[in-house]
Write a protein that holds these residues in place. Structure first.
Motif, PDB file in Angstrom:
ATOM      1  N   ARG A   1       0.673   9.163  -1.238  1.00 21.00           N
ATOM      2  CA  ARG A   1      -0.262  10.171  -1.775  1.00 21.00           C
ATOM      3  C   ARG A   1      -1.222  10.730  -0.725  1.00 21.00           C
ATOM      4  O   ARG A   1      -1.851  11.768  -0.935  1.00 21.00           O
ATOM      5  CB  ARG A   1      -1.090   9.547  -2.905  1.00 21.00           C
ATOM      6  N   ALA A   2      -1.331  10.065   0.415  1.00 19.55           N
ATOM      7  CA  ALA A   2      -2.441  10.314   1.338  1.00 19.55           C
ATOM      8  C   ALA A   2      -2.513  11.750   1.851  1.00 19.55           C
ATOM      9  O   ALA A   2      -3.571  12.382   1.817  1.00 19.55           O
ATOM     10  CB  ALA A   2      -2.366   9.340   2.512  1.00 19.55           C
TER      11      ALA A   2
ATOM     12  N   ASP B   1       0.815  -1.223   0.000  1.00 16.62           N
ATOM     13  CA  ASP B   1       0.000   0.000   0.000  1.00 16.62           C
ATOM     14  C   ASP B   1       0.847   1.271   0.000  1.00 16.62           C
ATOM     15  O   ASP B   1       0.337   2.357   0.286  1.00 16.62           O
ATOM     16  CB  ASP B   1      -0.921   0.013   1.218  1.00 16.62           C
TER      17      ASP B   1
ATOM     18  N   GLU C   1      -0.340   4.434  -2.042  1.00 18.53           N
ATOM     19  CA  GLU C   1      -1.492   5.097  -1.421  1.00 18.53           C
ATOM     20  C   GLU C   1      -1.053   5.904  -0.206  1.00 18.53           C
ATOM     21  O   GLU C   1      -1.533   7.020   0.024  1.00 18.53           O
ATOM     22  CB  GLU C   1      -2.536   4.050  -1.023  1.00 18.53           C
TER      23      GLU C   1
END
Length: 579
Positions: A180-181, A174, A177
């Protein structure tokens, strides 16, 4: 230790007094302040000394702003709470029981004034199987959101909100993700850092594939282009300041307790790598107070190192830990973190520009001296009180009271109390307007610039007003060139110079160094990648960048004159600094 004032006066700036009144000085049941700053320092000195004969020297150092411990010690000593540490790391294993046990423990720590760090790298990835329910996993980010929301409703020690560090290894499925969070918004109570190993850095350099591994099964889920992930990491850091990087292999090369496990996470600002359920208390020597007749007082520095090491070691014994596991592990390892603040102010007094080679030499010499004298004091403490209990599981052979001794913290609000520049950061402005309570505003000017301007004959009120518009003297013709070099602000100093200063301190620091690599608004993603690569080459344990204008919530606005900052603004990376 000799008294450096000869009286009981505590000389504080107006803003320092406001900060103490707002958050540190004790109040009665009606909310009325019931102690003075001197009484606060006396309360802390008596509590930490606990009758061992060092109360007066502790008080003397604090009241003269030569040494200050982390904020929880100032706030909680000799109170029913009694929790004195700033830094904690908690475990997150791949089960609901572990996750929500750590959530409860985080709540208790933050209620008592501490900050928490976690590695979420052991959680199975989003979409993975959950056999117990025949369902699918929601992934690390879903749980980080729960921790973030919980922090949002817990006001630390009744006085401040919490701060956290979330680490996810670059090998986690992950990871994209996660990277980018924060650019997408949310997670306001967390700093994010990607944990990278040497294998990843080699894959980036050699433009090779890098495997992503499911932590539940240990199986490779896919291979990705390491350089592409590196580019994404730099792009998002350029965009919003997160994530930072933690160099896990470099940290573990210096792990003093390898038999107890691998270090996977740090405290919120990154300066304290810790094992799960460890805590650490920090303290900082104020270098801005150590310049006498244009020279550094090395004898006084040595005295303060011995005093600070003793103070922080004693703190472990009187600390009331919020969780029994943390109490046991902290007392068994006895990690402390002695560091500095006021480095930029010291350089200004010595007429040494921050980005000069001389500054690097001074930084390394100071930290070498601190490390050597801290080791000496730890040996003396061990002779009197015994080695740290887990020494047989560590790298030390004996005569050592503490598993670690030195840390460079961001210092945040304690540097405001001390009237000094933050940690080892450059100044963020020469002059600015600080908002204080009830809507009042207070003009602040760097005292060392003001002194030199008067001595050199170019000081005027009009000049100070002009400087306060942007905080910088770079474009003001009447300021001499050598003065401009001496008082460059954080975003005027090249990123390479920031990284070199961090590396210079790290060479003689056992834990890690909190330092923000400031970038101007027009910096490129390539500038970020260059800073990251340089930090790895120079053996830093982590790195954080901040490009001016990249966070909507930032409190330093250069394009809206006059330059105005919040009451407790410093250059600390975390938007919720716990120091």
């Amino acid at each position: 230790m000799r008294d450096h004032t000869g009286d009981d006066e505590v000389k504080l700036t107006r803003n320092a007094m406001k900060v103490l009144e707002r958050r540190y000085l004790l109040r009665n049941g009606n909310g009325q302040i019931i102690e003075s700053p001197l009484q606060m320092f006396a309360r802390v000195a008596e509590a930490v000394d606990a009758g061992r004969g060092h109360r007066d020297e502790f008080l003397n150092a604090m009241k003269n702003l030569l040494f200050l411990p982390n904020s929880p010690t100032l706030m909680n000593a000799r109170t029913p709470l009694g929790q004195l540490s700033a830094c904690f790391v908690l475990p997150i294993h791949d089960s609901l029981n572990s996750i929500f046990t750590s959530l409860k423990e985080m709540a208790l720590i933050q209620q008592s004034g501490g900050g928490t760090g976690f590695s979420f790298s052991h959680l199975r990835p989003k979409g993975d199987v959950v056999r117990s329910t025949s369902g699918v996993a929601s992934g690390p980010l879903s749980f980080i959101r729960i921790f973030d929301a919980t922090t949002d409703v817990i006001k630390q020690g009744g006085r401040r909100r919490g701060a956290n560090m979330a680490v996810l290894n670059a090998s986690h499925p992950d990871i994209e993700e996660f990277i980018r969070a924060k650019a997408r918004g949310g997670f306001t109570n967390f700093n994010f850092s990607v944990g990278v190993d040497d294998a990843f850095m080699r894959a980036v350099e050699e433009k090779r594939e890098y495997p992503l591994i499911n932590p539940r099964s240990g199986e490779i889920t896919e291979t990705i282009n390491a350089e592409s992930l590196w580019n994404l990491l730099a792009e998002k850091a350029w965009e919003c300041g997160d994530p930072g990087i933690i160099f896990l292999d470099e940290i573990n090369r210096h792990n003093p307790l390898p038999k107890l496990g691998r270090i996977e996470a740090t405290n919120p600002c990154g300066e304290q790598p810790l094992l799960p359920h460890e805590s650490c208390n920090l303290g900082s020597i104020n270098l801005s107070k150590l310049v006498k007749k244009n020279e550094l007082d090395w004898e006084l520095l040595s005295e303060l190192v011995h005093l600070g090491t003793r103070f922080l070691d004693f703190t472990i014994d009187v600390n009331r830990f919020p969780i029994q596991k943390i109490a046991e592990k902290t007392r068994a390892n006895r990690k402390i973190g002695l560091g500095v603040m006021g480095f930029a102010d010291m350089l200004a007094q010595l007429a040494i520009p921050y980005e000069s080679t001389e500054a690097l030499s001074v930084a390394e010499e100071i930290m070498r001296e601190i490390q050597e004298h801290a080791e000496e004091e730890s040996r003396e403490l061990a002779e009197r009180y015994g080695d740290y209990p887990n020494i047989d599981k560590g790298i030390h052979k004996g005569n050592r009271r503490n598993a670690t001794l030195t840390t460079i913290a961001p210092t945040g609000t304690i540097s405001i109390i001390a009237g000094s520049s933050s940690g080892i950061e450059p100044i963020f402005a020469v002059s600015f307007i600080r908002k204080i309570l009830n809507g009042a505003e207070l003009r602040e000017i760097n005292p060392y610039f003001k002194k030199l301007a008067r001595e050199r004959g170019f000081y005027s009120n009009a000049l100070i007003e002009r400087i306060a518009e942007t905080g910088s003297i770079a474009g003001i013709p009447e300021v001499p060139r050598d003065i401009k070099e001496l008082f460059k602000t954080a975003i005027e100093i090249p990123p390479k110079a920031h990284v070199k200063i961090q590396a210079a301190f790290q060479r003689h620091t056992e834990n890690s160094v909190s330092k923000t690599i400031n970038l101007p608004q027009n910096a490129s993603v390539e500038d970020v990648k260059e800073a990251y690569s340089m930090a790895y080459r120079l053996k830093c344990k982590g790195i954080t960048v901040f490009r001016y204008g990249s966070k909507g919530e930032q409190v330093l606005h250069l394009k809206e004159p006059p330059l105005t900052v919040d009451p407790e603004y410093t250059s600390c990376r975390s938007t919720r600094c716990i120091y």
